[in-house]
Design a protein around this motif. Structure first.
Motif, PDB file in Angstrom:
ATOM      1  N   SER A 179      -4.097  -0.474  -4.601  1.00 20.30           N
ATOM      2  CA  SER A 179      -5.055  -1.305  -3.865  1.00 20.30           C
ATOM      3  C   SER A 179      -5.369  -2.631  -4.546  1.00 20.30           C
ATOM      4  CB  SER A 179      -6.360  -0.522  -3.648  1.00 20.30           C
ATOM      5  OG  SER A 179      -6.172   0.545  -2.755  1.00 20.30           O
ATOM      6  N   GLY A 191       0.840  -1.193   0.000  1.00 17.04           N
ATOM      7  CA  GLY A 191       0.000   0.000   0.000  1.00 17.04           C
ATOM      8  C   GLY A 191       0.868   1.232   0.000  1.00 17.04           C
ATOM      9  N   THR A 207      -6.292  -1.333   1.283  1.00 14.33           N
ATOM     10  CA  THR A 207      -7.118  -1.171   0.088  1.00 14.33           C
ATOM     11  C   THR A 207      -8.173  -0.102   0.317  1.00 14.33           C
ATOM     12  OG1 THR A 207      -8.602  -2.332  -1.451  1.00 14.33           O
ATOM     13  CG2 THR A 207      -8.599  -3.086   0.824  1.00 14.33           C
TER      14      THR A 207
END
Length: 318
Positions: free
Chosen positions: A119, A91, A136
């Protein structure tokens, strides 16, 4: 001399022509010995050569190569640390770097490895066994729900837990004074708008594409739709320089870049996904404790645009 040379994970990715996630996977499995220097993971040249010899002889992990250029090696002066259990955190948000730091203090036996991936690609990496903690922020336009519809489709057959990391405002970066008068998603149907777009698979790209679909706006109307930036700062910067009329991103980047106005349109939820394998349960509890700790919240509060009201809350669990 070879004994005086070490490589970063990015160096190895380019030298072996594989993704950084694959490099992390090799480190995590113990196929490629690594150690930390500051915030970087490094691999000695001798260990890399030994891995290549094993791979060529069939005793190593087979890797699929891509046509990329190599980069020069870099020297280091350090000593190797004791073995730790490596976990890959994927991420791009800075809160994940802060999480990794707190997790390392909370559970010294854990060695967090950071991979800055969007994501959707993060979830795919988890499905392929290349990531342990995934962040995400993917909007499902049909339900208005964040993340869980995608997680349930991509992680079929897996046992996992979804925990909130932060919530934050997302919307449009526009030029100072908003000369195009962009106030909502429907305004994007104006002809000849120039867009600074994000890469496919990123949460911001999914948000834009879902809103264009819901409002019946063809992406072909926009100049620059196919040109991609790899982060929010890049998008906001393009708008600030007058190279685009708008872009989609989060509030924090607008304040960091300056020279742009931000139009908030939605509150997006950034969640963490962790697979509930027996060997993961101990560090999953450590992650939950960090997310709910005052020390972690104290470090996030000054960051512009974060909503911590649900941070650490379990949102879905199989």
């Amino acid at each position: 001399m070879t004994s005086d040379i070490s490589y970063t994970t990015e160096d190895i990715s380019k030298l072996l022509k594989i993704s950084k996630l694959t490099v992390y996977d090799l480190i995590k499995k113990g196929d490629l010995p690594a150690y930390r220097v500051g915030k970087q993971m490094r691999v000695d040249a001798a260990d890399l050569e030994a891995y290549k010899v094993r791979a060529k002889s069939g005793r190593g992990v087979a890797i699929k190569t891509e046509p990329k250029e190599s980069v020069p090696s870099q020297p280091h002066i350090t000593t190797k640390t004791a073995s730790q259990h490596a976990i890959v955190i994927t991420g791009q948000d800075v809160s994940l770097d802060i999480l990794a730091k707190h997790l390392e203090k909370k559970a010294p036996q854990i060695r967090p490895l950071r991979s800055y991936v969007g994501s959707l690609d993060s979830l795919i990496a988890m499905y392929k066994g290349e990531s342990d903690i995934v962040s995400t922020h993917l909007l499902d336009g049909d339900t208005g729900e964040y993340n869980i519809p995608y997680i349930r489709k991509l992680l079929i057959g897996s046992s996992y837990v979804v925990v909130n990391l932060v919530s934050r405002a997302a919307g449009l970066y526009v030029q100072k004074g908003n000369p195009k008068q962009l106030r909502g998603w429907a305004d994007l149907q104006q002809p000849h708008l120039r867009l600074a777009n994000r890469e496919k698979g990123s949460g911001a790209r999914v948000l834009l594409d879902e809103q264009l679909r819901l409002h019946g706006i063809p992406s072909q109307l926009m100049v620059g739709y196919e040109q991609e930036e790899s982060n929010h700062m890049g998008v906001a910067g393009k708008v600030a320089l007058g190279e685009a009329n708008f872009g989609v991103g989060i509030e924090k980047a607008a304040y960091m870049v300056g020279g742009v106005d931000f139009i908030p349109l939605i509150k997006e939820r950034v969640d963490l996904v962790m697979l509930k394998k027996p060997e993961n349960l101990a560090w999953i509890e450590a992650v939950k404790e960090v997310l709910q700790s005052e020390a972690f919240h104290h470090e996030l509060r000054p960051i512009q645009g974060y909503d911590l009201s649900q941070t650490g809350r379990i949102l879905f669990e199989t």
